[in-house]
Design a protein around this motif. Structure first.
Motif, PDB file in Angstrom:
ATOM      1  N   ASN A   4       0.440  -1.234  -0.503  1.00  0.00           N
ATOM      2  CA  ASN A   4      -0.105   0.149  -0.114  1.00  0.00           C
ATOM      3  C   ASN A   4       0.444   0.762  -0.379  1.00  0.00           C
ATOM      4  O   ASN A   4       1.379   1.820   0.900  1.00  0.00           O
ATOM      5  CB  ASN A   4      -0.862  -0.155   1.379  1.00  0.00           C
ATOM      6  CG  ASN A   4      -1.742   0.919   0.975  1.00  0.00           C
ATOM      7  OD1 ASN A   4      -2.352   1.107   0.243  1.00  0.00           O
ATOM      8  ND2 ASN A   4      -2.262   1.472   1.691  1.00  0.00           N
ATOM      9  N   LEU A  32      -6.229  -6.433   4.468  1.00  0.00           N
ATOM     10  CA  LEU A  32      -7.505  -6.920   3.133  1.00  0.00           C
ATOM     11  C   LEU A  32      -7.961  -7.463   3.855  1.00  0.00           C
ATOM     12  O   LEU A  32      -9.632  -7.894   3.943  1.00  0.00           O
ATOM     13  CB  LEU A  32      -7.506  -6.987   1.962  1.00  0.00           C
ATOM     14  CG  LEU A  32      -6.528  -6.402   0.758  1.00  0.00           C
ATOM     15  CD1 LEU A  32      -6.727  -6.984  -0.187  1.00  0.00           C
ATOM     16  CD2 LEU A  32      -8.204  -5.236   0.148  1.00  0.00           C
ATOM     17  N   LYS A  44     -10.092   0.588  -3.476  1.00  0.00           N
ATOM     18  CA  LYS A  44      -8.993   0.157  -4.430  1.00  0.00           C
ATOM     19  C   LYS A  44      -9.491   1.675  -4.937  1.00  0.00           C
ATOM     20  O   LYS A  44     -10.241   2.400  -5.791  1.00  0.00           O
ATOM     21  CB  LYS A  44      -9.133  -0.631  -4.538  1.00  0.00           C
ATOM     22  CG  LYS A  44      -7.413  -1.143  -5.976  1.00  0.00           C
ATOM     23  CD  LYS A  44      -8.126  -1.636  -6.237  1.00  0.00           C
ATOM     24  CE  LYS A  44      -8.810  -2.344  -7.207  1.00  0.00           C
ATOM     25  NZ  LYS A  44      -8.941  -3.190  -8.229  1.00  0.00           N
ATOM     26  N   THR A  45      -8.118   2.481  -5.271  1.00  0.00           N
ATOM     27  CA  THR A  45      -7.798   3.171  -5.629  1.00  0.00           C
ATOM     28  C   THR A  45      -7.416   3.535  -6.931  1.00  0.00           C
ATOM     29  O   THR A  45      -6.744   1.853  -7.697  1.00  0.00           O
ATOM     30  CB  THR A  45      -6.864   4.341  -5.255  1.00  0.00           C
ATOM     31  OG1 THR A  45      -7.566   5.375  -4.071  1.00  0.00           O
ATOM     32  CG2 THR A  45      -6.448   6.460  -6.787  1.00  0.00           C
ATOM     33  N   VAL A  82     -12.536   5.379  -6.881  1.00  0.00           N
ATOM     34  CA  VAL A  82     -12.244   4.294  -5.985  1.00  0.00           C
ATOM     35  C   VAL A  82     -12.773   3.264  -6.402  1.00  0.00           C
ATOM     36  O   VAL A  82     -14.350   3.861  -7.119  1.00  0.00           O
ATOM     37  CB  VAL A  82     -11.709   4.620  -4.668  1.00  0.00           C
ATOM     38  CG1 VAL A  82     -11.229   6.091  -4.059  1.00  0.00           C
ATOM     39  CG2 VAL A  82     -13.201   5.232  -3.486  1.00  0.00           C
ATOM     40  N   GLN A  83     -12.822   2.079  -6.144  1.00  0.00           N
ATOM     41  CA  GLN A  83     -13.614   0.673  -6.194  1.00  0.00           C
ATOM     42  C   GLN A  83     -13.758   0.417  -4.411  1.00  0.00           C
ATOM     43  O   GLN A  83     -12.731   0.088  -4.399  1.00  0.00           O
ATOM     44  CB  GLN A  83     -13.916   0.244  -7.108  1.00  0.00           C
ATOM     45  CG  GLN A  83     -14.536  -1.046  -7.149  1.00  0.00           C
ATOM     46  CD  GLN A  83     -14.311  -2.331  -9.030  1.00  0.00           C
ATOM     47  OE1 GLN A  83     -12.612  -2.189  -9.036  1.00  0.00           O
ATOM     48  NE2 GLN A  83     -15.034  -2.693  -9.443  1.00  0.00           N
ATOM     49  N   VAL A  85     -13.455  -2.538  -2.546  1.00  0.00           N
ATOM     50  CA  VAL A  85     -13.420  -3.703  -2.258  1.00  0.00           C
ATOM     51  C   VAL A  85     -13.861  -4.807  -1.732  1.00  0.00           C
ATOM     52  O   VAL A  85     -13.731  -6.267  -1.302  1.00  0.00           O
ATOM     53  CB  VAL A  85     -11.878  -4.464  -2.801  1.00  0.00           C
ATOM     54  CG1 VAL A  85     -11.149  -3.835  -4.398  1.00  0.00           C
ATOM     55  CG2 VAL A  85     -11.445  -3.627  -1.939  1.00  0.00           C
ATOM     56  N   ASN A 106      -2.682   3.434  -2.189  1.00  0.00           N
ATOM     57  CA  ASN A 106      -3.722   2.398  -2.909  1.00  0.00           C
ATOM     58  C   ASN A 106      -4.525   1.247  -2.299  1.00  0.00           C
ATOM     59  O   ASN A 106      -5.676   1.662  -2.695  1.00  0.00           O
ATOM     60  CB  ASN A 106      -2.630   0.653  -2.890  1.00  0.00           C
ATOM     61  CG  ASN A 106      -1.503   0.607  -3.772  1.00  0.00           C
ATOM     62  OD1 ASN A 106      -0.240   1.294  -3.163  1.00  0.00           O
ATOM     63  ND2 ASN A 106      -1.327   1.405  -5.482  1.00  0.00           N
ATOM     64  N   TYR A 107      -4.774   1.640  -0.983  1.00  0.00           N
ATOM     65  CA  TYR A 107      -5.615   1.239  -0.635  1.00  0.00           C
ATOM     66  C   TYR A 107      -6.630   1.822   0.962  1.00  0.00           C
ATOM     67  O   TYR A 107      -5.300   2.059   1.812  1.00  0.00           O
ATOM     68  CB  TYR A 107      -5.811  -0.532   0.215  1.00  0.00           C
ATOM     69  CG  TYR A 107      -5.463  -1.297  -0.818  1.00  0.00           C
ATOM     70  CD1 TYR A 107      -7.278  -1.729  -1.586  1.00  0.00           C
ATOM     71  CD2 TYR A 107      -4.456  -1.886  -1.405  1.00  0.00           C
ATOM     72  CE1 TYR A 107      -6.351  -2.731  -2.477  1.00  0.00           C
ATOM     73  CE2 TYR A 107      -4.097  -2.845  -2.648  1.00  0.00           C
ATOM     74  CZ  TYR A 107      -5.844  -3.045  -2.963  1.00  0.00           C
ATOM     75  OH  TYR A 107      -5.632  -4.036  -3.821  1.00  0.00           O
ATOM     76  N   ARG A 109      -9.729   1.846   4.191  1.00  0.00           N
ATOM     77  CA  ARG A 109     -10.585   1.412   5.223  1.00  0.00           C
ATOM     78  C   ARG A 109     -11.095   2.920   5.702  1.00  0.00           C
ATOM     79  O   ARG A 109     -10.528   3.731   6.293  1.00  0.00           O
ATOM     80  CB  ARG A 109      -9.301   0.986   6.023  1.00  0.00           C
ATOM     81  CG  ARG A 109     -10.979   0.869   7.251  1.00  0.00           C
ATOM     82  CD  ARG A 109     -10.185  -0.661   7.918  1.00  0.00           C
ATOM     83  NE  ARG A 109     -11.898  -1.070   9.422  1.00  0.00           N
ATOM     84  CZ  ARG A 109     -10.929  -2.294   9.672  1.00  0.00           C
ATOM     85  NH1 ARG A 109      -9.738  -2.760   9.957  1.00  0.00           N
ATOM     86  NH2 ARG A 109     -11.693  -2.403  10.867  1.00  0.00           N
ATOM     87  N   ALA A 345      -4.992   1.993  -9.936  1.00  0.00           N
ATOM     88  CA  ALA A 345      -4.851   0.635 -10.686  1.00  0.00           C
ATOM     89  C   ALA A 345      -6.294  -0.083 -11.565  1.00  0.00           C
ATOM     90  O   ALA A 345      -6.352   1.341 -11.761  1.00  0.00           O
ATOM     91  CB  ALA A 345      -5.486   0.217  -9.156  1.00  0.00           C
TER      92      ALA A 345
END
Length: 347
Positions: A4, A32, A44-45, A82-83, A85, A106-107, A109, A345
């Motif tokens: 990350n 994750l 996730k970006t 972002v998505q 996940v 990258n990630y 929360r 990503a």
């Protein structure tokens, strides 16, 4: 655990930021598989935006402005797609696409309350549109909305008028010029290289010039012989001073940005502001978020123009989150070409 990367703001620069000194990328791990409390989710970006206004956020935290200062030692943030996940939220479900303000990581929360505070909204229209994902942090994101809002609310364009756009090949300027053409204006633009000038002409600008190699005063005399009715201001300094000399009575100056003044400690003093009085000019700044009521009409209108091929949008795409610091410096120095985005990503 997954890798990350995080784009960290280190400290405020006095001129142009230096990668490694003022911004750096650090490697961390992200779990994750961690359990999520009710209302929490992980994103996730996919793509992020770097923009000139970010230079203004690189300041000591006690200095107030319309946008909060970056926090030293913390990840930078800005507009992202972002998505989701992983999710334990009823509002943000797995595979949802979100657009809004997010950390450059990258990630991440977060929970429902934080997402709402960041303006992250579900945008599952994005993958269905057929348009590039990158458009949603550019032409269909904050820069495009900035063009739409400024031109509509301050410019109040009328068919047959002349508009001049500085930094016209940038994220905002490209959309300003094409919106103005649709509304029947004569559109003149300036940019910092011959390639950028050629691009402006290819997307319908009636005239364009390289301000680094040609005189702004002489080119405005040539290309706008009847004067300038609307100036979409992105540069400031000497350019602003010159354009004021060419403004028509009751002209409108849309103060969107002044990038020539962002990275200097010796700001240029514009010497002819008295003309604002004599010419009865409207000289007004704005922030795009002041006009949420225009978000839907902006998105509908510009989406249609992009899908129909009526609008073209040049992007400068950097790959990998680790390229973010260099991408931002390129924007501030004007060495990028078009809207600068970073792809992080795949969905």
């Amino acid at each position: 655990m997954v890798a990350n990367k995080q784009v960290i703001y280190v400290k405020a620069p006095t001129t142009f930021p230096v990668v490694g000194e003022h911004i750096k990328v650090v490697d961390t791990d992200f779990d994750l598989d961690a359990s999520l409390a009710e209302g929490e989710f992980i994103v996730k970006t996919l793509v992020l935006s770097v923009d000139p206004y970010m230079r203004g956020r690189m300041r000591p935290a006690h200095i107030k402005s319309y946008s909060p200062a970056f926090i030293e030692g913390e990840p930078m943030n800005g507009h992202v797609v972002v998505q989701v996940v992983k999710s334990n939220s009823a509002n943000y479900k797995v595979n949802d696409y979100l657009y809004g303000n997010g950390h450059f990581v990258n990630y991440a929360r977060m929970n429902d309350a934080e997402a709402k505070a960041r303006g992250l909204t579900v945008r599952n229209d994005i993958p269905k549109s057929g348009l590039p994902l990158t458009n949603y942090v550019g032409a269909l994101g904050m820069p495009g909305a900035t063009a739409y809002v400024g031109l509509k609310t301050i410019g109040e364009p009328k068919e047959g008028e002349t508009i001049f756009v500085s930094a016209a090949s940038g994220a905002v300027g490209q959309i300003v010029g094409q919106l103005a053409k649709v509304q029947g204006l004569r559109v003149i633009g300036s940019a910092g290289s011959d390639d950028k000038v050629a691009h402006l002409k290819s997307i319908g600008f009636d005239g364009a010039f390289n301000y680094k190699t040609e005189s702004t005063d002489a080119k405005l005399t040539e290309l706008a012989p009847n004067g300038v009715d609307i100036y979409f201001e992105n540069v400031g300094g000497e350019t602003l001073e010159t354009v004021i000399n060419h403004m028509n009575p009751f002209g409108r100056i849309i103060a969107c940005g002044m990038i020539s003044q962002y990275n200097t400690q010796e700001q240029y003093g514009v010497r002819n502001l008295i003309q604002v009085v004599g010419k009865r000019l409207r000289f007004q700044g704005f922030i795009v978020s002041d006009h949420p009521e225009l978000e839907v009409p902006f998105r509908e209108e510009v989406t249609k123009y992009l899908k129909d091929g009526k609008f073209q949008y040049q992007e400068d795409i950097a790959k990998g989150i680790e390229s973010t610091p260099d991408a931002l410096v390129a924007v501030l120095k004007g060495t990028n070409f078009g809207k600068q985005v970073v792809t992080v990503a795949e969905p």
